[in-house]
Design a protein around this motif. Structure first.
Motif, short mmCIF file in Angstrom:
data_model
loop_
_atom_site.label_atom_id
_atom_site.label_comp_id
_atom_site.label_asym_id
_atom_site.label_seq_id
_atom_site.Cartn_x
_atom_site.Cartn_y
_atom_site.Cartn_z
N ASP A 99 0.83 -1.21 0.00
CA ASP A 99 0.00 0.00 0.00
C ASP A 99 0.86 1.26 0.00
N GLU A 100 1.95 1.24 0.75
CA GLU A 100 2.85 2.39 0.77
C GLU A 100 3.51 2.59 -0.60
N MET A 101 3.91 1.48 -1.24
CA MET A 101 4.53 1.60 -2.57
C MET A 101 3.54 2.12 -3.59
N LYS A 102 2.29 1.70 -3.50
CA LYS A 102 1.26 2.22 -4.41
C LYS A 102 1.04 3.71 -4.18
N ALA A 103 1.01 4.11 -2.90
CA ALA A 103 0.84 5.53 -2.58
C ALA A 103 2.02 6.34 -3.11
N LEU A 104 3.23 5.83 -2.95
CA LEU A 104 4.41 6.53 -3.45
C LEU A 104 4.37 6.64 -4.97
N ALA A 105 3.99 5.56 -5.64
CA ALA A 105 3.92 5.59 -7.11
C ALA A 105 2.89 6.61 -7.58
N LYS A 106 1.72 6.64 -6.94
CA LYS A 106 0.68 7.61 -7.30
C LYS A 106 1.19 9.03 -7.09
N TRP A 107 1.87 9.24 -5.98
CA TRP A 107 2.40 10.57 -5.68
C TRP A 107 3.43 10.99 -6.72
N VAL A 108 4.36 10.09 -7.04
CA VAL A 108 5.37 10.41 -8.05
C VAL A 108 4.71 10.75 -9.38
N LEU A 109 3.73 9.96 -9.78
CA LEU A 109 3.05 10.19 -11.06
C LEU A 109 2.23 11.47 -11.06
N SER A 110 1.92 12.00 -9.89
CA SER A 110 1.12 13.23 -9.82
C SER A 110 2.00 14.48 -9.93
N GLN A 111 3.29 14.32 -9.96
CA GLN A 111 4.20 15.47 -9.99
C GLN A 111 4.23 16.12 -11.35
#
Length: 97
Positions: free
Chosen positions: A85-97
């Motif tokens: 779940d943390e890795m998914k959240a990090l990936a979503k955050w990175v992609l939102s940049q």
């Protein structure tokens, strides 16, 4: 007026989520090698987001790299010490940049 209130609440929720995920990135050590907008040892997150923009499998690809310890460039990347779940959240955050 009701639409304005809904938009304001949604904006605050998104801003809060971004802050939580940046905090997660800090706590997991991502920001030791990466920055949001400048290349460090690793690419800037804005560059990563641009590379994967519009790709349906972008989140899964990034999570896979975090799990495997292999970067898209073929170089090694430390395997993330984070939950799925943390890795998914990090990936979503990175992609939102």
């Amino acid at each position: 007026m009701k639409r304005l209130l809904i938009a304001a609440v949604a904006s605050m929720a998104l801003f809060g989520a971004a802050q939580v995920d940046e905090g997660l990135a800090k706590s997991k050590g991502c920001l030791a090698c990466h920055s949001v907008d400048a290349k460090k040892m690793g690419p800037a997150f804005k560059d990563v987001a641009a590379k994967y923009k519009g790709k349906a499998d972008a989140e899964a690809t990034i999570v896979g790299m975090l799990k495997s310890g292999k970067a898209a460039s073929g170089k090694s990347h430390p395997a993330a010490k984070a939950s799925d779940d943390e890795m998914k959240a990090l990936a979503k955050w990175v992609l939102s940049q």
